[in-house]
Design a protein around this motif. Structure first.
Motif, PDB file in Angstrom:
ATOM      1  N   GLY A   1       0.790  -1.153   0.062  1.00  0.00           N
ATOM      2  CA  GLY A   1      -0.118  -0.013  -0.144  1.00  0.00           C
ATOM      3  C   GLY A   1       0.975   1.221  -0.003  1.00  0.00           C
ATOM      4  O   GLY A   1       0.281   2.489   0.149  1.00  0.00           O
ATOM      5  N   GLY A   2       2.101   1.211  -0.156  1.00  0.00           N
ATOM      6  CA  GLY A   2       3.089   2.538  -0.140  1.00  0.00           C
ATOM      7  C   GLY A   2       2.897   2.930  -1.498  1.00  0.00           C
ATOM      8  O   GLY A   2       2.490   2.694  -2.380  1.00  0.00           O
ATOM      9  N   ASN A   3       3.888   3.994  -1.406  1.00  0.00           N
ATOM     10  CA  ASN A   3       3.890   4.785  -2.544  1.00  0.00           C
ATOM     11  C   ASN A   3       4.863   4.100  -3.632  1.00  0.00           C
ATOM     12  O   ASN A   3       5.840   3.316  -3.662  1.00  0.00           O
ATOM     13  CB  ASN A   3       4.731   6.188  -2.194  1.00  0.00           C
ATOM     14  N   ARG A   4       4.271   4.096  -4.991  1.00  0.00           N
ATOM     15  CA  ARG A   4       4.917   3.505  -5.967  1.00  0.00           C
ATOM     16  C   ARG A   4       6.507   3.807  -6.459  1.00  0.00           C
ATOM     17  O   ARG A   4       7.377   2.970  -6.470  1.00  0.00           O
ATOM     18  CB  ARG A   4       3.926   3.320  -7.215  1.00  0.00           C
ATOM     19  N   GLU A   5       6.648   5.080  -6.322  1.00  0.00           N
ATOM     20  CA  GLU A   5       7.891   5.845  -6.324  1.00  0.00           C
ATOM     21  C   GLU A   5       8.740   5.266  -5.497  1.00  0.00           C
ATOM     22  O   GLU A   5       9.960   5.035  -5.742  1.00  0.00           O
ATOM     23  CB  GLU A   5       7.913   7.182  -6.402  1.00  0.00           C
ATOM     24  N   GLN A   6       8.320   5.248  -4.024  1.00  0.00           N
ATOM     25  CA  GLN A   6       9.435   4.828  -3.179  1.00  0.00           C
ATOM     26  C   GLN A   6       9.729   3.230  -3.274  1.00  0.00           C
ATOM     27  O   GLN A   6      10.684   2.540  -3.145  1.00  0.00           O
ATOM     28  CB  GLN A   6       8.614   4.858  -1.701  1.00  0.00           C
ATOM     29  N   GLU A   7       8.579   2.463  -3.820  1.00  0.00           N
ATOM     30  CA  GLU A   7       8.885   0.869  -4.129  1.00  0.00           C
ATOM     31  C   GLU A   7       9.919   0.782  -5.190  1.00  0.00           C
ATOM     32  O   GLU A   7      10.725   0.147  -5.139  1.00  0.00           O
ATOM     33  CB  GLU A   7       7.540   0.330  -4.610  1.00  0.00           C
ATOM     34  N   ILE A   8       9.692   1.627  -6.541  1.00  0.00           N
ATOM     35  CA  ILE A   8      10.752   1.576  -7.381  1.00  0.00           C
ATOM     36  C   ILE A   8      12.047   2.023  -7.226  1.00  0.00           C
ATOM     37  O   ILE A   8      13.236   1.467  -7.320  1.00  0.00           O
ATOM     38  CB  ILE A   8      10.428   2.487  -8.449  1.00  0.00           C
ATOM     39  N   ALA A   9      12.058   3.032  -5.973  1.00  0.00           N
ATOM     40  CA  ALA A   9      13.462   3.256  -5.552  1.00  0.00           C
ATOM     41  C   ALA A   9      13.975   2.245  -4.744  1.00  0.00           C
ATOM     42  O   ALA A   9      15.307   1.804  -4.690  1.00  0.00           O
ATOM     43  CB  ALA A   9      13.291   4.700  -4.766  1.00  0.00           C
ATOM     44  N   SER A  10      13.245   1.429  -4.118  1.00  0.00           N
ATOM     45  CA  SER A  10      13.877   0.369  -3.310  1.00  0.00           C
ATOM     46  C   SER A  10      14.184  -0.717  -4.064  1.00  0.00           C
ATOM     47  O   SER A  10      15.205  -1.349  -3.744  1.00  0.00           O
ATOM     48  CB  SER A  10      12.906  -0.123  -2.205  1.00  0.00           C
ATOM     49  N   ILE A  11      13.709  -0.873  -5.147  1.00  0.00           N
ATOM     50  CA  ILE A  11      14.018  -2.007  -6.268  1.00  0.00           C
ATOM     51  C   ILE A  11      15.271  -1.631  -7.050  1.00  0.00           C
ATOM     52  O   ILE A  11      16.136  -2.312  -7.014  1.00  0.00           O
ATOM     53  CB  ILE A  11      12.936  -2.172  -7.147  1.00  0.00           C
ATOM     54  N   SER A  12      15.446  -0.437  -7.425  1.00  0.00           N
ATOM     55  CA  SER A  12      16.886   0.088  -7.914  1.00  0.00           C
ATOM     56  C   SER A  12      18.016   0.056  -6.933  1.00  0.00           C
ATOM     57  O   SER A  12      18.916  -0.416  -7.317  1.00  0.00           O
ATOM     58  CB  SER A  12      16.356   1.512  -8.658  1.00  0.00           C
ATOM     59  N   ARG A  13      17.620   0.583  -5.647  1.00  0.00           N
ATOM     60  CA  ARG A  13      18.749   0.438  -4.798  1.00  0.00           C
ATOM     61  C   ARG A  13      18.985  -0.990  -4.504  1.00  0.00           C
ATOM     62  O   ARG A  13      20.262  -1.634  -4.310  1.00  0.00           O
ATOM     63  CB  ARG A  13      18.172   0.817  -3.399  1.00  0.00           C
ATOM     64  N   ALA A  14      18.073  -1.816  -4.466  1.00  0.00           N
ATOM     65  CA  ALA A  14      18.324  -3.374  -4.197  1.00  0.00           C
ATOM     66  C   ALA A  14      19.117  -3.945  -5.508  1.00  0.00           C
ATOM     67  O   ALA A  14      19.938  -5.010  -5.215  1.00  0.00           O
ATOM     68  CB  ALA A  14      17.101  -4.132  -4.012  1.00  0.00           C
ATOM     69  N   MET A  15      18.999  -3.485  -6.743  1.00  0.00           N
ATOM     70  CA  MET A  15      19.680  -4.093  -7.908  1.00  0.00           C
ATOM     71  C   MET A  15      20.960  -3.666  -8.125  1.00  0.00           C
ATOM     72  O   MET A  15      21.818  -4.347  -8.356  1.00  0.00           O
ATOM     73  CB  MET A  15      18.656  -3.696  -9.201  1.00  0.00           C
ATOM     74  N   LYS A  16      21.235  -2.346  -7.625  1.00  0.00           N
ATOM     75  CA  LYS A  16      22.698  -1.985  -7.364  1.00  0.00           C
ATOM     76  C   LYS A  16      23.392  -2.730  -6.457  1.00  0.00           C
ATOM     77  O   LYS A  16      24.469  -3.164  -6.405  1.00  0.00           O
ATOM     78  CB  LYS A  16      22.660  -0.531  -6.845  1.00  0.00           C
ATOM     79  N   ASN A  17      22.727  -3.030  -5.176  1.00  0.00           N
ATOM     80  CA  ASN A  17      23.355  -3.779  -4.197  1.00  0.00           C
ATOM     81  C   ASN A  17      23.573  -5.310  -4.775  1.00  0.00           C
ATOM     82  O   ASN A  17      24.684  -5.839  -4.159  1.00  0.00           O
ATOM     83  CB  ASN A  17      22.439  -3.994  -2.801  1.00  0.00           C
ATOM     84  N   LEU A  18      22.781  -5.959  -5.532  1.00  0.00           N
ATOM     85  CA  LEU A  18      22.815  -7.060  -5.921  1.00  0.00           C
ATOM     86  C   LEU A  18      24.170  -7.261  -6.984  1.00  0.00           C
ATOM     87  O   LEU A  18      25.030  -7.990  -7.030  1.00  0.00           O
ATOM     88  CB  LEU A  18      21.588  -7.698  -7.042  1.00  0.00           C
ATOM     89  N   ALA A  19      24.085  -6.176  -7.786  1.00  0.00           N
ATOM     90  CA  ALA A  19      25.366  -5.969  -8.792  1.00  0.00           C
ATOM     91  C   ALA A  19      26.823  -6.110  -7.844  1.00  0.00           C
ATOM     92  O   ALA A  19      27.644  -6.577  -8.194  1.00  0.00           O
ATOM     93  CB  ALA A  19      25.498  -4.701  -9.433  1.00  0.00           C
ATOM     94  N   LYS A  20      26.805  -5.244  -6.783  1.00  0.00           N
ATOM     95  CA  LYS A  20      27.866  -5.366  -5.928  1.00  0.00           C
ATOM     96  C   LYS A  20      28.204  -6.517  -5.269  1.00  0.00           C
ATOM     97  O   LYS A  20      29.237  -7.037  -5.082  1.00  0.00           O
ATOM     98  CB  LYS A  20      27.857  -4.136  -4.908  1.00  0.00           C
ATOM     99  N   GLU A  21      26.957  -7.220  -4.788  1.00  0.00           N
ATOM    100  CA  GLU A  21      27.161  -8.507  -3.976  1.00  0.00           C
ATOM    101  C   GLU A  21      27.720  -9.466  -4.878  1.00  0.00           C
ATOM    102  O   GLU A  21      28.670 -10.292  -4.470  1.00  0.00           O
ATOM    103  CB  GLU A  21      25.917  -8.604  -3.332  1.00  0.00           C
ATOM    104  N   LEU A  22      27.148  -9.582  -5.956  1.00  0.00           N
ATOM    105  CA  LEU A  22      27.659 -10.789  -7.086  1.00  0.00           C
ATOM    106  C   LEU A  22      28.981 -10.318  -7.750  1.00  0.00           C
ATOM    107  O   LEU A  22      29.238 -11.171  -8.517  1.00  0.00           O
ATOM    108  CB  LEU A  22      26.482 -11.040  -7.779  1.00  0.00           C
TER     109      LEU A  22
END
Length: 522
Positions: free
Chosen positions: A356-377
């Motif tokens: 039920g949160g803000n969609r922009e906040q959700e997209i922001a969390s997804i993009s941050r998670a993808m950057k973290n994934l790139a660094k982790e792997l």
């Protein structure tokens, strides 16, 4: 504020009590190290610098005894307030929060300091406490899963997802990357520089197979998040399939693609069309002549053996993708991850208020998670993204710019590179400003490049085969594209169809021809 904190403590106590009951049912005591807990807390109150050695290791939940948890929280609160930490200040802090009696009174706190003489081994002791905490958490999770697995009303796949998510959260909250010394980092950096020197082609990352693009980027770089954005029908999927195919087939790099829009068979049909150079419409209908079947079998032999892994799970969450990427990295050592496309992903519901949160906040969390994934792997992650309709309403040649990125400005912030795909013929523009035809010509507009230059790269788009290749400058009648472009300035023309020119993605006057041959716009 204190009331909320007390409520949180009660909730934690109930969870801990529930876990204790589970252990009681097993007839065993939970894994614990209460003597070490006492030693660590005593050391924290004896030496002022002791907390800095364990603050990134220990959390209040790491302690088994509820009293020890409350004492550590008081110590942590004093640290955050930049207050001194000793027996008196900790006792006073617990009085303020009304928890002094819960922990056993001032006498118990004094007794803790009598159990240790120094903080010499505090980090070692803290790690044992954390290990015990992880064991308890794993037992709790497995007990809950076991209990729910007996319920016929539970969906088994949702149960699997919850189990994987719970284990992932335990791993994320307890495993942290340690800092490294300059000596070790310098040695690693020098080794990488030496390795780059041996690459005479100038590639330091995963090659895209597109000559001119690789000249600008030196390949897709490890730990980079690359956003490729365009309006619908510009060929985003065709582009990433082309570069993924080149990396896997021509260079043998294992690649993974998560397709949230198209099925795996549709993607493979596109790859077959480009590889066998058979029209996609013919493949879709199966309308192939005998010689075309032979051509398909012969030319797709290498594609069949390519280390490409496709996941077409719809509505994939960032947690699911991260878990799958970890397994692919472990089992197949993937070197490139492609996501098609970002806006179709769902974020972590536990952090976005259950959807039920803000969609922009959700997209922001997804993009941050993808950057973290790139660094982790330590692999490049290429994510496709939609552009807003502002591109269509804009006049002129409708070139995209960074402000057109849809739903969240954090996409631009998190990305190491932002590329736009642009085909002028889509908007009915048949000639560029130099009078050259735009049919079959596409541009990769590099609008953000954290570690390189901003340039535009011209490519050839073959619509009937749904693929991008290096631009062939030989036009009909023997004329060449290069002849009509300026030979000075930043444009470069080399053998093999290489051409770049300075990016105009954020130019205020994208349609105005440059003077002095500084740019070669399409």
């Amino acid at each position: 504020m204190e009331k909320g904190k007390s409520a949180g403590t009660r909730t934690g106590y109930k969870a801990r009590l529930g876990a204790t009951n589970e252990f009681a049912q097993l007839g065993k005591l939970p894994p614990q190290a209460t003597d070490l807990e006492e030693a660590v807390l005593g050391a924290l109150m004896l030496e002022k610098d002791a907390l800095t050695n364990v603050i990134d290791i220990l959390r209040p939940e790491s302690f088994y005894k509820e009293a020890h948890k409350e004492i550590y929280e008081a110590i942590f609160d004093l640290f955050q307030a930049s207050e001194p930490i000793d027996i008196l200040t900790v006792t006073n802090q617990l009085r303020k929060t009304g928890k002094i009696e819960i922990v056993g009174g001032p006498y118990y706190i004094t007794q803790l300091t009598n159990r240790v003489s120094s903080a010499a081994n505090i980090e070692y002791h803290a790690r044992i406490i954390v290990e015990m905490s992880i064991k308890r958490e794993l037992i709790r999770i497995s007990s809950e899963i076991q209990k729910e697995a007996y319920e016929d009303t539970n969906d088994v796949f949702q149960l699997l997802d919850r189990m994987e998510q719970s284990l992932f959260e335990v791993s994320e909250s307890n495993i942290r990357k340690e800092y490294d010394s300059m000596k070790n980092i310098m040695a690693t950096a020098l080794e990488e520089i030496q390795a780059r020197k041996e690459h005479t082609d100038g590639l330091t990352g995963i090659p895209s197979g597109l000559t001119n693009l690789d000249r600008v980027t030196s390949g897709w770089q490890k730990s980079d998040l690359v956003i490729i954005a365009a309006r619908p029908a510009m060929g985003k999927t065709a582009f990433v399939l082309s570069v993924l195919r080149n990396a896997a087939v021509d260079h043998g790099h294992a690649c993974a693609i998560f397709s949230l829009e198209m099925s795996s068979v549709q993607l493979v049909n596109r790859l077959i069309s480009g590889e066998a150079e058979l029209e996609s419409e013919k493949i879709k209908k199966g309308n192939l002549a005998e010689h075309e079947w032979a051509q398909l079998v012969h030319k797709t032999a290498n594609l069949t053996k390519a280390p490409i892994f496709i996941d077409d799970t719809p509505g994939l969450s960032i947690l699911e993708m991260r878990a799958k990427c970890r397994r692919l990295k472990q089992q197949h050592d993937i070197q490139l991850v492609v996501i098609d496309y970002l806006q179709l992903m769902s974020g972590d519901s536990s952090k976005s208020g259950g959807g039920g949160g803000n969609r922009e906040q959700e997209i922001a969390s997804i993009s941050r998670a993808m950057k973290n994934l790139a660094k982790e792997l330590n692999v490049p992650v290429i994510a496709l993204s939609q552009l807003s309709r502002a591109v269509e309403t804009r006049g002129g040649d409708k070139r995209p710019m960074l402000s057109d990125l849809r739903e969240s400005g954090s996409i631009e912030q998190d990305a190491d590179m932002v590329m736009f795909l642009y085909r002028p013929e889509y908007y009915g523009i048949t000639q560029d400003e130099n009078g050259m035809p735009t049919q079959g010509v596409g541009e990769v507009i590099i609008a953000k490049h954290r570690n390189g230059s901003l340039e535009n790269v011209a490519l050839k788009f073959i619509g009937k085969y749904t693929k991008f290749t290096d631009l062939d400058f030989a036009a009909a009648g023997g004329a060449t594209y290069g002849n009509s472009f300026p030979t000075s300035g930043t444009s470069e023309f080399e053998s093999g169809g290489a051409m770049t020119f300075q990016s105009k993605a954020n130019s205020d006057t994208p349609n105005l021809p440059s003077s002095g041959g500084e740019e070669a716009p399409f």
